[in-house]
Write a protein that holds these residues in place. Structure first.
Motif, mmCIF file in Angstrom:
data_model
loop_
_atom_site.group_PDB
_atom_site.id
_atom_site.type_symbol
_atom_site.label_atom_id
_atom_site.label_comp_id
_atom_site.label_asym_id
_atom_site.label_seq_id
_atom_site.Cartn_x
_atom_site.Cartn_y
_atom_site.Cartn_z
ATOM 1 N N ARG A 242 -68.861 -75.443 -27.449
ATOM 2 C CA ARG A 242 -70.147 -74.886 -27.918
ATOM 3 C C ARG A 242 -71.193 -74.830 -26.820
ATOM 4 O O ARG A 242 -72.127 -74.026 -26.877
ATOM 5 C CB ARG A 242 -70.655 -75.693 -29.116
ATOM 6 N N GLY A 243 -71.124 -75.720 -25.850
ATOM 7 C CA GLY A 243 -72.004 -75.610 -24.686
ATOM 8 C C GLY A 243 -73.435 -76.029 -24.923
ATOM 9 O O GLY A 243 -74.349 -75.545 -24.243
ATOM 10 N N SER A 244 -73.664 -76.973 -25.833
ATOM 11 C CA SER A 244 -75.062 -77.341 -26.091
ATOM 12 C C SER A 244 -75.688 -78.080 -24.902
ATOM 13 O O SER A 244 -76.894 -77.956 -24.666
ATOM 14 C CB SER A 244 -75.171 -78.183 -27.375
ATOM 15 N N ASN A 245 -74.912 -78.828 -24.161
ATOM 16 C CA ASN A 245 -75.469 -79.474 -22.963
ATOM 17 C C ASN A 245 -75.790 -78.442 -21.888
ATOM 18 O O ASN A 245 -76.817 -78.544 -21.204
ATOM 19 C CB ASN A 245 -74.502 -80.537 -22.426
ATOM 20 N N ILE B 299 -70.968 -85.511 -18.186
ATOM 21 C CA ILE B 299 -71.611 -86.326 -19.223
ATOM 22 C C ILE B 299 -70.538 -86.805 -20.178
ATOM 23 O O ILE B 299 -69.639 -86.044 -20.550
ATOM 24 C CB ILE B 299 -72.739 -85.564 -19.953
ATOM 25 N N GLU C 235 -78.100 -86.868 -25.043
ATOM 26 C CA GLU C 235 -77.385 -86.107 -24.005
ATOM 27 C C GLU C 235 -78.264 -84.971 -23.504
ATOM 28 O O GLU C 235 -78.360 -84.709 -22.302
ATOM 29 C CB GLU C 235 -76.081 -85.533 -24.569
HETATM 30 C C1 GRF Z 1 -70.586 -83.751 -25.564
HETATM 31 O O1 GRF Z 1 -70.666 -84.776 -26.509
HETATM 32 C C2 GRF Z 1 -70.239 -84.302 -24.224
HETATM 33 O O2 GRF Z 1 -70.758 -85.560 -23.978
HETATM 34 C C3 GRF Z 1 -68.732 -84.373 -24.305
HETATM 35 O O3 GRF Z 1 -68.343 -83.251 -25.031
HETATM 36 C C4 GRF Z 1 -69.425 -82.820 -25.858
HETATM 37 C C5 GRF Z 1 -69.714 -81.413 -25.475
HETATM 38 O O4 GRF Z 1 -70.696 -80.820 -26.278
HETATM 39 N N1 GRF Z 1 -68.173 -84.456 -22.988
HETATM 40 P P1 GRF Z 1 -71.343 -79.448 -25.828
HETATM 41 O O5 GRF Z 1 -70.199 -78.463 -25.578
HETATM 42 O O6 GRF Z 1 -72.160 -79.678 -24.602
HETATM 43 O O7 GRF Z 1 -72.163 -79.025 -27.009
#
Ligand code: GRF
Length: 214
Positions: free
Chosen positions: A11-14, A105, A171
């Motif tokens: 999903r790439g939320s980070n 992360i 995060e």
């Molecule tokens: C996050 O919880 C990150 O810590 C882990 O995978 C998840 C990725 O979420 N490595 P997103 O794709 O960034 O929404």
């Protein structure tokens, strides 16, 4: 201007949090996914960021995939490679190539709970605090020098969903912060395997241990 390449698998939320932070001096040069259906690619495209796919299924072995991935990354002249929910184990050769400029992360307070299903395992272990860690990547999975951590409480009625949601909020705070420090040239890897962050107001020489976020 520092070029940032962000690797995603879902999903790439980070990734989105880092893009939205609009870090001065940083240019998001590309978002690369190993999965063609990663939701985060749409956001990158909408932002006008180069969005690329290097599909791991198209390669017979990890080495071949990592070589193709490195070729795509290097086409964007990265100063920093950011793993943001990138769900592939990387070869030692890949990790060495980007030593000191590859961060990840992880959704736990490392070194507790490396690997998968961190929130479930934290609940099963009965820990009272949980959290997330940004770290430099070394060949051992989820085990590099810690840049920044954020702590959240584990509540009595938590389930995996509620706990992971609480961690995810953190995060999205600490990952842009870590990237900002890197772009500002304020992170230093120490000989002892730790990380120091430059803070003109702290210590004798201006280098300190990054603060814990809570
Ligand atoms: C996050 O919880 C990150 O810590 C882990 O995978 C998840 C990725 O979420 N490595 P997103 O794709 O960034 O929404």
């Amino acid at each position: 201007m520092k070029n940032i390449v962000i690797l995603i698998s879902g999903r790439g939320s980070n990734m989105e949090a880092i893009v939205r932070a609009q870090i001065p001096g940083a240019r998001i040069a590309a978002v690369i996914s190993n999965r063609p259906d990663a939701g985060g690619l749409d956001f990158a495209v909408r932002q006008g960021i180069a969005a690329r796919v290097v599909d791991h299924k198209a390669y017979p072995a990890r080495e071949a995939f990592d070589a193709a991935l490195a070729e795509e990354i290097d086409a964007h002249s990265p100063d920093l490679v950011v793993l943001a929910g990138f769900m592939r184990v990387l070869t030692d050769a890949f990790v060495s190539r980007y030593a000191g400029r590859l961060i990840n992360i992880h959704p736990s307070l490392l070194p507790s709970f490396p690997g998968l299903h961190t929130h479930r395992r934290a609940l099963e272990a009965g820990v009272r605090v949980h959290g997330t860690t940004v770290h430099f990547v070394t060949p051992t999975l989820d085990c590099g020098p810690v840049v920044i951590q954020a702590v959240v409480p584990v509540l009595a009625d938590d389930d995996e969903d509620s706990l992971s949601a609480r961690v995810l909020v953190q995060e999205h705070r600490i990952y842009p912060q870590a990237v900002r420090w890197f772009v500002e040239g304020r992170l230093q890897l120490t000989a002892a395997g730790g990380v120091r962050v430059k803070d003109e107001t702290a210590g004798l020489d201006g280098w300190t241990v990054p603060p814990v976020e809570a």
